[in-house]
Design a protein around this motif. Structure first.
Motif, short mmCIF file in Angstrom:
data_model
loop_
_atom_site.label_atom_id
_atom_site.label_comp_id
_atom_site.label_asym_id
_atom_site.label_seq_id
_atom_site.Cartn_x
_atom_site.Cartn_y
_atom_site.Cartn_z
N PHE A 64 -6.63 17.53 -5.82
CA PHE A 64 -5.92 16.65 -4.88
C PHE A 64 -6.89 15.66 -4.23
CE2 PHE A 64 -4.75 15.68 -0.51
CZ PHE A 64 -3.48 15.14 -0.67
N ALA A 65 -8.06 16.15 -3.81
CA ALA A 65 -9.05 15.28 -3.18
C ALA A 65 -9.52 14.19 -4.15
CB ALA A 65 -10.25 16.10 -2.70
N ALA A 66 -9.72 14.56 -5.43
CA ALA A 66 -10.12 13.56 -6.42
C ALA A 66 -9.03 12.51 -6.60
CB ALA A 66 -10.44 14.24 -7.74
N GLY A 67 -7.78 12.96 -6.62
CA GLY A 67 -6.67 12.01 -6.74
C GLY A 67 -6.58 11.09 -5.53
N LEU A 68 -6.84 11.64 -4.35
CA LEU A 68 -6.81 10.83 -3.12
C LEU A 68 -7.88 9.75 -3.16
CD1 LEU A 68 -5.91 10.29 -0.19
CD2 LEU A 68 -7.53 12.06 0.53
N VAL A 69 -9.11 10.12 -3.54
CA VAL A 69 -10.19 9.15 -3.63
C VAL A 69 -9.88 8.09 -4.68
CG1 VAL A 69 -12.63 8.84 -4.19
CG2 VAL A 69 -11.91 10.78 -2.78
N GLY A 70 -9.34 8.52 -5.82
CA GLY A 70 -8.99 7.56 -6.87
C GLY A 70 -7.93 6.57 -6.42
N LEU A 71 -6.91 7.07 -5.72
CA LEU A 71 -5.86 6.19 -5.23
C LEU A 71 -6.42 5.19 -4.20
CD1 LEU A 71 -2.86 8.66 -4.79
CD2 LEU A 71 -3.00 6.73 -6.38
N ALA A 72 -7.30 5.68 -3.32
CA ALA A 72 -7.89 4.79 -2.32
C ALA A 72 -8.72 3.70 -2.98
CB ALA A 72 -8.75 5.60 -1.35
N ALA A 73 -9.51 4.08 -4.01
CA ALA A 73 -10.33 3.08 -4.71
C ALA A 73 -9.47 2.08 -5.45
CB ALA A 73 -11.28 3.79 -5.68
N LEU A 74 -8.41 2.56 -6.11
CA LEU A 74 -7.52 1.67 -6.86
C LEU A 74 -6.79 0.70 -5.93
CD1 LEU A 74 -6.27 0.91 -9.59
CD2 LEU A 74 -4.51 2.64 -9.18
N ALA A 75 -6.33 1.22 -4.79
CA ALA A 75 -5.63 0.36 -3.84
C ALA A 75 -6.56 -0.72 -3.29
CB ALA A 75 -5.06 1.20 -2.72
N THR A 76 -7.80 -0.36 -2.99
CA THR A 76 -8.75 -1.32 -2.46
C THR A 76 -9.10 -2.38 -3.50
OG1 THR A 76 -9.69 0.39 -1.03
CG2 THR A 76 -11.02 -1.58 -1.41
N TRP A 77 -9.19 -1.97 -4.75
CA TRP A 77 -9.61 -2.87 -5.83
C TRP A 77 -8.48 -3.80 -6.27
CZ3 TRP A 77 -9.50 -1.27 -11.56
CH2 TRP A 77 -9.97 -2.31 -12.36
N GLN A 78 -7.29 -3.23 -6.50
CA GLN A 78 -6.21 -4.00 -7.10
C GLN A 78 -5.22 -4.57 -6.08
OE1 GLN A 78 -5.62 -4.95 -10.17
NE2 GLN A 78 -7.41 -3.99 -11.07
N PHE A 79 -5.18 -4.01 -4.89
CA PHE A 79 -4.17 -4.45 -3.91
C PHE A 79 -4.84 -4.72 -2.57
CE2 PHE A 79 -2.17 -1.66 -7.02
CZ PHE A 79 -1.14 -2.45 -7.49
N PRO A 80 -5.60 -5.80 -2.47
CA PRO A 80 -6.32 -6.11 -1.23
C PRO A 80 -5.44 -6.77 -0.17
CG PRO A 80 -6.78 -7.79 -2.85
CD PRO A 80 -5.89 -6.78 -3.54
N ASP A 81 -4.12 -6.86 -0.42
CA ASP A 81 -3.24 -7.55 0.52
C ASP A 81 -3.32 -6.89 1.89
OD1 ASP A 81 -1.14 -9.25 -1.42
OD2 ASP A 81 -2.05 -7.48 -2.33
N ARG A 82 -3.23 -7.73 2.91
CA ARG A 82 -3.28 -7.25 4.29
C ARG A 82 -1.96 -7.59 4.98
NH1 ARG A 82 -6.32 -3.58 4.75
NH2 ARG A 82 -6.71 -3.96 6.97
N PRO A 83 -1.59 -6.86 6.04
CA PRO A 83 -0.31 -7.12 6.70
C PRO A 83 -0.24 -8.44 7.46
CG PRO A 83 -1.55 -5.42 7.86
CD PRO A 83 -2.28 -5.67 6.59
N TRP A 84 -1.40 -9.09 7.67
CA TRP A 84 -1.40 -10.37 8.37
C TRP A 84 -2.19 -11.38 7.56
CZ3 TRP A 84 1.57 -10.89 12.65
CH2 TRP A 84 1.95 -9.71 13.30
N GLU A 85 -1.77 -12.62 7.64
CA GLU A 85 -2.49 -13.71 6.98
C GLU A 85 -2.48 -14.94 7.89
OE1 GLU A 85 -0.38 -14.30 3.37
OE2 GLU A 85 1.39 -15.18 4.32
N PRO B 143 0.80 -1.24 0.00
CA PRO B 143 0.00 0.00 0.00
C PRO B 143 0.83 1.28 0.00
CG PRO B 143 -0.88 -1.58 1.58
CD PRO B 143 0.43 -2.10 1.14
N TYR B 144 2.13 1.17 0.32
CA TYR B 144 2.94 2.38 0.39
C TYR B 144 3.20 3.00 -0.98
CZ TYR B 144 3.75 2.09 5.38
OH TYR B 144 3.57 2.08 6.74
N TRP B 145 2.90 2.28 -2.05
CA TRP B 145 3.05 2.92 -3.35
C TRP B 145 2.05 4.07 -3.50
CZ3 TRP B 145 -0.68 3.68 -7.00
CH2 TRP B 145 -1.84 2.95 -6.89
N THR B 146 0.92 3.94 -2.84
CA THR B 146 -0.04 5.06 -2.88
C THR B 146 0.51 6.27 -2.14
OG1 THR B 146 -1.16 4.25 -0.88
CG2 THR B 146 -1.98 3.45 -2.98
#
Length: 534
Positions: A226-247, A116-119
């Protein structure tokens, strides 16, 4: 050395985007030096100095910004090592709370924590672009008074890292609550409550970042972008990178299962055999008769594998569910192999399965009532349902065996669920126009959740213990359960691919189940208000 003006600022020197040089203390216009480590914002909205702040000061001002209060940092900027500590501390705190999302042993997923730090890098670029005009304006007028923070990109990063901390921790806590106590969120109303809590927290999180960023950007248009970019990044991260720190630590689970104590073994005796013989007339005579003019539900729950406690729990859950949710109280036979239930439950053997079907057929209206059959055990690639009750020899059950028993009994409307590996192989042998059949897997894949430490199988938990407590529609419950099963299998690290649960609905059974759903949904389960058959 440049000449110093009387106002105490450096001539022709632009303010550093990353803050003052370590150890340097600027003298504000009032002529009074600001002590190192003190908050530099003044109380009358005038200009503030650029003294260094401690780590705690940055954390405190970031948390205050999360409640939409103006940060009191003035022109101060964190040092590089402070930025590193602030970022790592926030990440460690969130990772610690995220541990609650995994029930049982877990292992840290470094990749899931770092991805997630790429966001963050993308957001840094957005912030740099958005606040560029404000930075140029500050450089052109270094002594201009401003009530807003002016420590540049570094100050923004420090504050925006901690501003969303409170809503983020609450969100992680809510998700952990749902994972640790899933029964709390069962039911349609509880599901709406979950979303009613989650959505405001997520909006608060985003709003905290936008508001603190707006204090640096100082342009409505650029803040909106900036706000639109923030929302877009949050949506993209949730959609494409659902990895969690624990498994889930599957190796630890497997080791615990191997170390678990062996289940109790059946001790055959004359008392046990006589108890089983006495159970047949008791339970058959206790079956409630069919009600004229009413489509009744009768149940047959079959759990033949005594060596796994999960099948006892699951079959008991389904038996109770049929009685409570499908108006089948007094109309369910529960056949179970377990060392502790030889005096209370009929043994789950092929012969008893046939006898139970015959007994239910004698009580029900074979042409109009519905028989619900639930079978839970291990499954084999040849589509046999495993049976075990040592030292009693119990042969496996096959779909052809069940089909023959149902056909011989003349039961027309059937709902059959098979929770076992490779259970998709049961669909073709059992399919009729009057049958709805659903299985925990297709014919070539295993299902999941039948280990010694499992509470319920993934199929039984999702379809029956969760979805059928919210609806009386088997098809709706199945459709909503499938994505849940897939998600949980991924989280559990299922190595051989998605189990791919199957369902097939005969043309004749569909309208019968629809009418039953409407009756039960309306709460018309009593004889006085039951719907009359057409």
């Amino acid at each position: 050395m440049k000449d110093r003006h009387i106002h105490g600022t450096w001539d022709n020197t632009l303010p550093s985007q990353w803050g003052p040089v370590p150890g340097e203390i600027e003298v504000p216009l009032s002529g009074t030096p600001t002590a190192p480590g003190a908050l530099v914002g003044n109380t009358n909205g005038g200009p503030a100095g650029a003294a260094r702040l401690s780590l705690w000061d940055w954390v405190r001002e970031g948390l205050r910004a999360g409640f939409f209060l103006a940060p009191r940092t003035g022109a101060a900027a964190p040092t590089p090592w402070q930025l590193v500590v602030l970022a790592l501390a926030s990440g460690a705190l969130l990772a610690a709370v995220a541990r609650l999302e995994i029930v049982g042993p877990a292992q840290f997923n470094l990749r899931g924590w770092l991805i997630p730090y790429w966001t963050t890098l993308a957001l840094l670029w957005f912030a740099w672009w958005a606040m560029a005009p404000a930075l140029r304006q500050q450089a052109a007028a270094p002594g201009a008074a401003s009530p807003e923070p002016s420590g540049g990109l570094a100050a923004w990063f420090a504050l925006s890292t901690w501003a969303p901390m409170v809503p983020t921790l609450l969100t992680y806590g809510l998700l952990g609550w749902a994972a640790q106590r899933p029964q709390t969120w069962q039911g349609q109303i509880a599901g709406w409550v979950m979303w009613a809590l989650y959505i405001p927290l997520f909006v608060w999180l985003l709003a905290a970042v936008v508001v603190v960023s707006a204090r640096f950007i100082r342009s409505r248009l650029r803040t909106a972008v900036f706000a639109a970019g923030l929302v877009g990044l949050a949506a993209l991260a949730t959609w494409q990178f659902p990895d969690r720190p624990w498994e889930l630590d599957t190796e630890a689970v497997a080791a615990a299962q191997e170390a678990a104590p062996e289940p109790a073994r059946l001790h055959l005796s004359q008392t046990v055999f006589e108890a089983q013989q006495a159970l047949w007339p008791q339970q058959v005579q206790a079956l409630a008769p069919e009600r004229p003019g009413v489509v009744d539900v009768y149940g047959l729950v079959f759990a033949p594998y005594a060596s796994e406690e999960v099948f006892r729990r699951e079959s008991t859950m389904v038996s109770t569910l049929l009685k409570e949710r499908f108006d089948a109280d007094g109309r369910v036979l529960h056949l179970l192999n377990h060392a502790e239930t030889a005096g209370t439950h009929l043994w789950a053997t092929p012969q008893n399965l046939q006898r139970a079907i015959e007994a239910l057929a004698d009580r029900m209206d074979r042409d109009n009532d519905v028989l619900m059959v639930y079978m839970t055990s291990h499954g084999a690639r040849n589509h046999e349902l495993a049976a075990s009750h040592w030292p009693l020899e119990v042969p496996p059950v096959t779909p052809e065996m069940l089909r023959a028993a149902l056909d011989d009994a003349g039961i027309r409307h059937r709902v059959i669920a098979v929770s076992a590996c490779f259970s998709g192989g049961w669909i073709d042998p059992l399919a009729t126009d009057g049958t709805l059949i659903m299985t925990a897997a297709d014919a070539t894949h295993t299902s999941y959740g039948c280990g010694r430490l499992s509470e319920l199988t993934f199929f039984g938990r999702a379809v029956f213990n969760e979805q059928l407590r919210q609806t009386h529609s088997f098809t709706d419950a199945f459709a909503k359960a499938v994505p849940l099963i897939q998600q949980r299998e991924v989280e559990a690290g299922k190595a051989d691919g998605f189990s791919n649960p199957q369902i097939r609905v005969g043309a004749d059974i569909a309208p019968v189940l629809k009418a039953l759903e409407q009756r039960l949904g309306a709460g018309e389960g009593s004889e006085a208000t039951a719907t009359v058959r057409p």
